[in-house]
Design a protein around this motif. Structure first.
Motif, short mmCIF file in Angstrom:
data_model
loop_
_atom_site.label_atom_id
_atom_site.label_comp_id
_atom_site.label_asym_id
_atom_site.label_seq_id
_atom_site.Cartn_x
_atom_site.Cartn_y
_atom_site.Cartn_z
N ASP A 28 50.54 22.67 97.38
CA ASP A 28 49.34 23.07 98.13
C ASP A 28 48.64 24.29 97.54
N VAL A 29 49.19 24.82 96.47
CA VAL A 29 48.55 25.98 95.81
C VAL A 29 47.18 25.53 95.29
N GLN A 30 46.16 26.36 95.54
CA GLN A 30 44.79 26.04 95.11
C GLN A 30 44.31 27.06 94.10
N GLN A 31 43.29 26.67 93.38
CA GLN A 31 42.60 27.61 92.50
C GLN A 31 41.64 28.43 93.35
N ILE A 32 41.81 29.77 93.38
CA ILE A 32 40.82 30.59 94.10
C ILE A 32 40.31 31.71 93.18
N ASP A 33 39.07 32.11 93.41
CA ASP A 33 38.48 33.17 92.58
C ASP A 33 38.85 34.52 93.15
N VAL A 34 39.51 35.35 92.34
CA VAL A 34 39.90 36.69 92.82
C VAL A 34 39.58 37.73 91.75
N PRO A 35 39.33 38.98 92.17
CA PRO A 35 39.12 40.03 91.16
C PRO A 35 40.35 40.12 90.25
N GLU A 36 40.10 40.49 89.00
CA GLU A 36 41.13 40.48 87.96
C GLU A 36 42.40 41.25 88.32
N ASN A 37 42.23 42.38 89.02
CA ASN A 37 43.39 43.23 89.30
C ASN A 37 44.03 42.98 90.67
N ILE A 38 43.68 41.87 91.26
CA ILE A 38 44.38 41.46 92.49
C ILE A 38 45.45 40.46 92.07
N GLN A 39 46.70 40.81 92.39
CA GLN A 39 47.81 39.92 92.05
C GLN A 39 47.99 38.89 93.17
N VAL A 40 47.87 37.62 92.84
CA VAL A 40 48.02 36.59 93.87
C VAL A 40 49.46 36.09 93.89
N ILE A 41 50.07 36.14 95.07
CA ILE A 41 51.47 35.73 95.22
C ILE A 41 51.51 34.55 96.19
N TRP A 42 51.90 33.39 95.68
CA TRP A 42 51.97 32.19 96.53
C TRP A 42 53.41 32.01 96.99
N ILE A 43 53.60 31.74 98.28
CA ILE A 43 54.93 31.38 98.76
C ILE A 43 54.79 30.10 99.59
N THR A 44 55.91 29.46 99.89
CA THR A 44 55.86 28.27 100.74
C THR A 44 56.47 28.60 102.10
N ASN A 45 56.40 27.62 102.99
CA ASN A 45 56.96 27.81 104.35
C ASN A 45 58.46 28.08 104.33
N GLN A 46 59.09 27.88 103.17
CA GLN A 46 60.53 28.15 103.06
C GLN A 46 60.81 29.65 103.12
N GLU A 47 59.75 30.45 102.85
CA GLU A 47 59.91 31.91 102.86
C GLU A 47 59.10 32.50 104.00
N SER A 48 59.56 33.69 104.47
CA SER A 48 58.83 34.36 105.55
C SER A 48 57.69 35.20 104.95
N LEU A 49 56.51 35.02 105.52
CA LEU A 49 55.33 35.75 105.04
C LEU A 49 55.55 37.26 105.24
N ALA A 50 56.04 37.63 106.42
CA ALA A 50 56.22 39.06 106.72
C ALA A 50 57.26 39.68 105.78
N THR A 51 58.35 38.97 105.52
CA THR A 51 59.40 39.51 104.63
C THR A 51 58.82 39.72 103.23
N LYS A 52 58.03 38.75 102.78
CA LYS A 52 57.45 38.86 101.44
C LYS A 52 56.52 40.08 101.35
N VAL A 53 55.71 40.27 102.38
CA VAL A 53 54.77 41.40 102.36
C VAL A 53 55.53 42.72 102.39
N LYS A 54 56.58 42.78 103.22
CA LYS A 54 57.34 44.03 103.34
C LYS A 54 58.05 44.38 102.03
N ALA A 55 58.30 43.38 101.19
CA ALA A 55 59.02 43.63 99.94
C ALA A 55 58.08 44.09 98.81
N LEU A 56 56.78 44.08 99.06
CA LEU A 56 55.83 44.49 98.00
C LEU A 56 55.95 45.99 97.73
#
Ligand SMILES: Cc1cc2nc3c(=O)[nH]c(=O)nc-3n(C[C@H](O)[C@H](O)[C@H](O)COP(=O)(O)OP(=O)(O)OC[C@H]3O[C@@H](n4cnc5c(N)ncnc54)[C@H](O)[C@@H]3O)c2cc1C
Length: 256
Positions: free
Chosen positions: A165-193
């Motif tokens: 389900d990952v899509q191509q999206i336009d983002v500024p060059e210095n924004i790092q895009v991190i894709w996760i699936t429902n197998q991972e918790s969104l909140a846990t991933k954000v807290k680990a940044l």
């Protein structure tokens, strides 16, 4: 959006962009009146009690059932809006009206909508940006991220149902895009940044419980000023949009 003034649109095209996302192009002359900056704003799709789109037999004074979706793309010239629907389906025929409609919608079919309604703008007075979305908010994130300055840095954390389900999206060059699936918790991933230095501006939209966990993290652990946060729940697990709306109102009162 208090009193929706329905406007009728026609399905121009429908594509399954990824296994769990249906993209529908809707057309109608009145869309020429939508404001230029409405990408990322929302509309309400209107249904009768049986989940159908025919509102002609709706008793006088009775409000239709409403479901909220994002304008992903808008063309005033073509009088079209593009809307992405997460394909989530249960066997319960008394709910999931919007998803059921989107999956089976045929070209030429009519649907009533109300809107558009706008959401809070991203505060661009910041040193870095953190954007967080699950799949329901991917259309809004993909529109809002285009409003960031080209030199913007930071992260976009996006949770999709499956890797495909990952899509191509336009983002500024210095924004790092991190894709996760429902197998991972969104909140846990954000807290680990790694938390960057300077003032952050946050844009987050996702499921209700994940939203509450992240809001507490941003406000209490990271002490982010409310003026630098847009955070909203777009749905609640196990509850239809009508129930979610009630919980959201209660939550807003408690968190003031
Ligand atoms: C401002 C705003 C913008 C939104 N934009 C979009 C958008 O562009 N695209 C989009 O897909 N959604 C979007 N949503 C979320 C969407 O309104 C909800 O997912 C809504 O509940 C879908 O309606 P439904 O009729 O399909 O299901 P409902 O009848 O509301 O719910 C039926 C069941 O499905 C569950 N459910 C609802 N959504 C999901 C899901 N995504 N995954 C798994 N289970 C779910 C509910 O918990 C419930 O148990 C937005 C919400 C808001 C507030």
């Amino acid at each position: 959006m208090k009193k929706p003034a329905p406007l009728q649109l026609t399905v121009e095209n429908s594509t399954q962009v990824t296994p769990n996302m249906q993209r529908i192009l809707l057309k109608g002359d009145e869309l020429a009146n939508f404001p230029d900056g409405c990408e990322g704003s929302y509309i309400k799709l209107l249904f009768n009690k049986e989940g159908g789109v025919d509102l002609s037999k709706l008793p006088q004074g009775e409000r239709p059932i409403m479901r909220t979706y994002t304008i992903r793309r808008f063309s005033a010239a073509k009088c079209t809006i593009e809307v992405d629907f997460v394909r989530h389906l249960s066997d319960d025929l008394t709910s999931g009206f919007a998803t059921r409609w989107a999956i089976s919608a045929k070209v030429g079919e009519a649907v009533n909508i109300a809107g558009p309604g706008s959401i809070k703008e991203i505060n661009i007075e910041a040193d870095w940006f953190l954007m967080v979305a699950d799949m329901t908010a991917l259309p809004a994130l993909s529109a809002k991220i285009r409003q960031l300055p080209t030199e913007a840095k930071g992260y976009a954390v996006i949770q999709v149902t499956e890797k495909v389900d990952v899509q191509q999206i336009d983002v500024p060059e210095n924004i790092q895009v991190i894709w996760i699936t429902n197998q991972e918790s969104l909140a846990t991933k954000v807290k680990a940044l790694i938390w960057l230095s300077g003032t952050v501006s946050i844009w987050t939209a996702c499921e209700f419980d994940a939203m509450r966990e992240l809001r507490s993290y941003f406000q209490n652990d990271k002490q982010v000023d409310r003026e630098h946060i847009y955070i909203s729940s777009y749905w609640k697990n196990g509850v239809t949009e009508d129930g979610h709306k009630v919980l959201k109102q209660q939550d807003a009162q408690q968190s003031q």
